[in-house]
Design an enzyme around this catalytic site. Structure first.
Site, PDB file in Angstrom:
ATOM      1  N   TRP A 152       0.873  -1.230  -0.187  1.00 53.85           N
ATOM      2  CA  TRP A 152       0.211   0.238  -0.037  1.00 53.85           C
ATOM      3  C   TRP A 152       0.970   1.125   0.063  1.00 53.85           C
ATOM      4  O   TRP A 152       1.742   1.569   0.946  1.00 53.85           O
ATOM      5  CB  TRP A 152      -0.853   0.014   1.055  1.00 53.85           C
ATOM      6  CG  TRP A 152      -1.421   1.458   1.389  1.00 53.85           C
ATOM      7  CD1 TRP A 152      -2.712   1.962   0.507  1.00 53.85           C
ATOM      8  CD2 TRP A 152      -1.327   2.562   2.323  1.00 53.85           C
ATOM      9  NE1 TRP A 152      -3.025   3.073   0.872  1.00 53.85           N
ATOM     10  CE2 TRP A 152      -2.095   3.549   1.792  1.00 53.85           C
ATOM     11  CE3 TRP A 152      -0.171   2.598   3.185  1.00 53.85           C
ATOM     12  CZ2 TRP A 152      -2.170   4.749   2.642  1.00 53.85           C
ATOM     13  CZ3 TRP A 152      -0.493   3.706   3.880  1.00 53.85           C
ATOM     14  CH2 TRP A 152      -1.317   4.961   3.680  1.00 53.85           C
ATOM     15  N   GLU A 169      -3.265  -2.868  -2.320  1.00 48.71           N
ATOM     16  CA  GLU A 169      -4.335  -2.335  -1.610  1.00 48.71           C
ATOM     17  C   GLU A 169      -4.682  -0.919  -1.923  1.00 48.71           C
ATOM     18  O   GLU A 169      -3.729  -0.014  -2.098  1.00 48.71           O
ATOM     19  CB  GLU A 169      -4.001  -2.274  -0.108  1.00 48.71           C
ATOM     20  CG  GLU A 169      -4.853  -1.832   0.745  1.00 48.71           C
ATOM     21  CD  GLU A 169      -4.438  -1.517   2.262  1.00 48.71           C
ATOM     22  OE1 GLU A 169      -4.987  -1.196   3.182  1.00 48.71           O
ATOM     23  OE2 GLU A 169      -3.377  -2.115   2.698  1.00 48.71           O
ATOM     24  N   LYS A 225      -7.250   2.831  -1.923  1.00 52.91           N
ATOM     25  CA  LYS A 225      -7.909   3.507  -0.919  1.00 52.91           C
ATOM     26  C   LYS A 225      -8.770   4.582  -1.511  1.00 52.91           C
ATOM     27  O   LYS A 225      -8.505   5.144  -2.583  1.00 52.91           O
ATOM     28  CB  LYS A 225      -6.759   3.980  -0.006  1.00 52.91           C
ATOM     29  CG  LYS A 225      -7.257   4.729   1.093  1.00 52.91           C
ATOM     30  CD  LYS A 225      -6.110   5.051   2.483  1.00 52.91           C
ATOM     31  CE  LYS A 225      -6.461   5.312   3.467  1.00 52.91           C
ATOM     32  NZ  LYS A 225      -5.588   5.659   4.574  1.00 52.91           N
ATOM     33  N   ASP A 236      -9.725  -3.451   2.578  1.00 50.52           N
ATOM     34  CA  ASP A 236      -9.542  -2.936   3.828  1.00 50.52           C
ATOM     35  C   ASP A 236     -10.998  -2.360   4.165  1.00 50.52           C
ATOM     36  O   ASP A 236     -11.251  -1.267   3.425  1.00 50.52           O
ATOM     37  CB  ASP A 236      -8.435  -1.890   3.881  1.00 50.52           C
ATOM     38  CG  ASP A 236      -8.230  -1.272   5.273  1.00 50.52           C
ATOM     39  OD1 ASP A 236      -9.125  -0.703   5.844  1.00 50.52           O
ATOM     40  OD2 ASP A 236      -7.100  -1.400   5.630  1.00 50.52           O
ATOM     41  N   HIS A 267     -11.602   1.410   3.795  1.00 46.15           N
ATOM     42  CA  HIS A 267     -10.880   2.275   2.566  1.00 46.15           C
ATOM     43  C   HIS A 267     -12.054   2.491   1.367  1.00 46.15           C
ATOM     44  O   HIS A 267     -11.508   2.517   0.289  1.00 46.15           O
ATOM     45  CB  HIS A 267      -9.677   1.377   2.093  1.00 46.15           C
ATOM     46  CG  HIS A 267      -8.660   1.635   2.669  1.00 46.15           C
ATOM     47  ND1 HIS A 267      -7.294   1.126   2.387  1.00 46.15           N
ATOM     48  CD2 HIS A 267      -8.187   1.950   4.021  1.00 46.15           C
ATOM     49  CE1 HIS A 267      -6.434   1.427   3.296  1.00 46.15           C
ATOM     50  NE2 HIS A 267      -7.024   2.072   4.109  1.00 46.15           N
ATOM     51  N   HIS A 321      -8.366  -6.499   5.393  1.00 49.93           N
ATOM     52  CA  HIS A 321      -7.903  -5.818   6.340  1.00 49.93           C
ATOM     53  C   HIS A 321      -8.853  -5.388   7.180  1.00 49.93           C
ATOM     54  O   HIS A 321      -9.610  -4.387   6.854  1.00 49.93           O
ATOM     55  CB  HIS A 321      -6.944  -4.431   6.051  1.00 49.93           C
ATOM     56  CG  HIS A 321      -5.280  -4.918   5.865  1.00 49.93           C
ATOM     57  ND1 HIS A 321      -4.382  -3.870   5.388  1.00 49.93           N
ATOM     58  CD2 HIS A 321      -4.876  -6.049   5.847  1.00 49.93           C
ATOM     59  CE1 HIS A 321      -3.294  -4.469   5.349  1.00 49.93           C
ATOM     60  NE2 HIS A 321      -3.633  -5.896   5.695  1.00 49.93           N
ATOM     61  N   ASP A 380     -11.710   6.527   7.328  1.00 47.48           N
ATOM     62  CA  ASP A 380     -10.571   5.469   7.556  1.00 47.48           C
ATOM     63  C   ASP A 380     -10.168   5.474   8.849  1.00 47.48           C
ATOM     64  O   ASP A 380      -8.787   5.776   8.896  1.00 47.48           O
ATOM     65  CB  ASP A 380      -9.701   5.409   6.342  1.00 47.48           C
ATOM     66  CG  ASP A 380      -8.786   4.199   6.605  1.00 47.48           C
ATOM     67  OD1 ASP A 380      -9.166   3.136   7.339  1.00 47.48           O
ATOM     68  OD2 ASP A 380      -7.469   4.180   6.315  1.00 47.48           O
ATOM     69  N   ASP A 407      -9.662   3.604  11.643  1.00 49.81           N
ATOM     70  CA  ASP A 407      -9.028   2.408  12.194  1.00 49.81           C
ATOM     71  C   ASP A 407      -9.511   2.250  13.521  1.00 49.81           C
ATOM     72  O   ASP A 407      -8.619   1.958  14.385  1.00 49.81           O
ATOM     73  CB  ASP A 407      -7.492   2.397  12.080  1.00 49.81           C
ATOM     74  CG  ASP A 407      -7.410   2.418  10.595  1.00 49.81           C
ATOM     75  OD1 ASP A 407      -7.583   1.183  10.038  1.00 49.81           O
ATOM     76  OD2 ASP A 407      -6.637   3.332   9.977  1.00 49.81           O
ATOM     77  N   ASP A 441      -6.376  -4.545  10.732  1.00 50.82           N
ATOM     78  CA  ASP A 441      -5.894  -3.428  10.767  1.00 50.82           C
ATOM     79  C   ASP A 441      -6.339  -2.057  11.377  1.00 50.82           C
ATOM     80  O   ASP A 441      -7.046  -1.435  10.762  1.00 50.82           O
ATOM     81  CB  ASP A 441      -5.603  -3.177   9.147  1.00 50.82           C
ATOM     82  CG  ASP A 441      -4.789  -1.982   8.834  1.00 50.82           C
ATOM     83  OD1 ASP A 441      -4.144  -1.252   9.578  1.00 50.82           O
ATOM     84  OD2 ASP A 441      -4.761  -1.311   7.581  1.00 50.82           O
TER      85      ASP A 441
END
Length: 415
Positions: free
Chosen positions: A184, A223, A225, A256, A259, A283, A291, A293, A323
């Protein structure tokens, strides 16, 4: 606890049998569900290169005391978390977590020797390793790395990523199981840009050069985004870009869950992508409006994601990574809550009587589909998870809270 757990499980086993579900088979499947835990939860993505701030489109928030400050503390925290999570799990490393022995090792100089102690540690602790190149938080990161028009900067990051593939290949060979390596890069523009085609052509050329050498013991993931912090207007490695690249080149796209646009449902991408690519990498985190997390929980999106994997008969085509990096709460607690939540989502997916639900749908009996899905939500799945924990000799229910509080008092609070 063991007696009450056994009684509850016996009832659950009988209830699920009414729907044709063998809970013993499901527990055996869950035992083979191996999460790839992310090393960066333990120290807020700091790594062992410097103490500078994160740059390159990401950020970690929170200053909860006791984060890991070095490789020994990081490893100790990860091992502690693993004792509270049932099953056997992998560890996902970023390149900045190498065992550099206090020496300055630039990103284009990293080698297998800087991860040999990790390879040894993994073998000693029954923990297989996965890997990531690291393009952020570096003087040459800027806004563009593999897509940078400056050839010297672009070549720096190409060399870095090639070396990371060598490291991943060595990890896979040593552990007798492919190391899953994710690429990424944060490349993008903060404001209006007119060179989209140029940047994407350069990124494609860089990836072609990076992937030119075939590797036997690792698998490549790419990956995408929507945007990164400070790079809101344009993302070079968008989902469209990487989906096309993966399909054309037989690479593994990484989904992810943070994302995507807020109204997108990552679960729906599973069956779509698997028509064209060999495997998927996940992820899993919890985005709150963006995003961010946050720690994974049993929310609707995560439940649906794992259900789609099971419904697609894709258990052996998906790799499962976490993640998130929440520095606002106890970090070992974040590991345990998020990992157990992911397991519970997979358990509920495995316990679904999908053949019967599918039969109803194909017969246009949609009331029955809805009714059965709703009833399944109330079945005693938690008793099956408690039994799974009991068999793995880890705390059942909320008993892990006391263990984490004790570790904080005796270890992390003294840092």
């Amino acid at each position: 606890m063991k007696e009450s757990t056994s009684k509850a499980y016996a009832i659950a086993k009988e209830r699920y049998a009414e729907y044709g579900i063998d809970t013993e088979k499901v527990i055996a499947q869950l035992q083979e569900f191996h999460l790839s835990m992310h090393c960066w939860q333990a120290d807020d993505v700091a790594g062992f290169e410097s103490t500078g701030d994160l740059t390159g489109g990401i950020q970690a928030t929170g200053n909860y005391p006791g984060k890991a400050r070095n490789i020994d503390e990081l490893r100790a925290d990860i091992l502690k978390a693993k004792t509270l999570i049932p099953g056997t799990h992998r560890l996902n490393l970023h390149e900045i977590y190498g065992d550099f022995q206090g020496k300055k090792v630039d990103r284009d100089e990293c080698g297998v020797e800087h991860f040999q102690s990790w390879i040894d540690w993994g073998l000693e602790n029954n923990t297989k390793l996965d890997f990531n190149s690291t393009s952020f938080s570096h003087p040459k990161s800027g806004n563009l790395t593999l897509s940078n028009p400056d050839k010297s900067i672009r070549q720096f990051w190409i060399e870095h990523t090639k070396r990371c593939r060598d490291i991943a290949d060595a990890m896979g060979k040593a552990q007798g199981d492919p190391c899953i390596m994710n690429v990424w890069v944060h490349d993008g523009c903060k404001d209006v840009s007119v060179n989209h085609a140029l940047y994407r052509r350069l990124l494609k050329e860089s990836l072609d050069e990076i992937f030119a050498e075939k590797k036997e013991h690792m698998k490549d993931c790419i990956e995408g985004k929507v945007f990164g912090i400070g790079l809101e207007s344009f993302t070079v490695g968008s989902h469209d870009f990487y989906t096309a690249y993966a399909a054309q080149n037989g690479k593994i796209p990484t989904i992810d869950t943070g994302h995507y646009h807020p109204t997108e449902i990552p679960a729906d991408k599973v069956s779509a992508l698997l028509q064209f690519v060999p495997e998927l990498m996940l992820h899993v985190s919890r985005p709150i409006r963006w995003d961010s997390d946050h720690v994974t929980i049993m929310d609707d999106n995560t439940l649906e994601l794992f259900s789609e994997i099971v419904r697609a008969d894709a258990l052996d085509r998906v790799h499962y990574g976490l993640d998130y990096f929440d520095g606002a709460i106890n970090r070992i607690g974040a590991y345990v809550v998020g990992s157990r939540a992911a397991q519970k989502c997979m358990l509920r997916a495995l316990l679904e009587p999908k053949e019967l639900i599918s039969k109803y749908e194909l017969e246009d009996r949609h009331f029955e589909v809805l009714a059965l899905i709703e009833e399944c939500k109330a079945l005693p799945w938690s008793a099956v998870y408690d039994e799974f924990c009991e068999r793995n000799n880890v705390p059942v229910g909320t008993a892990f809270i006391d263990e984490i509080q004790k570790y904080e008092k005796e270890v992390t609070s003294r840092r």
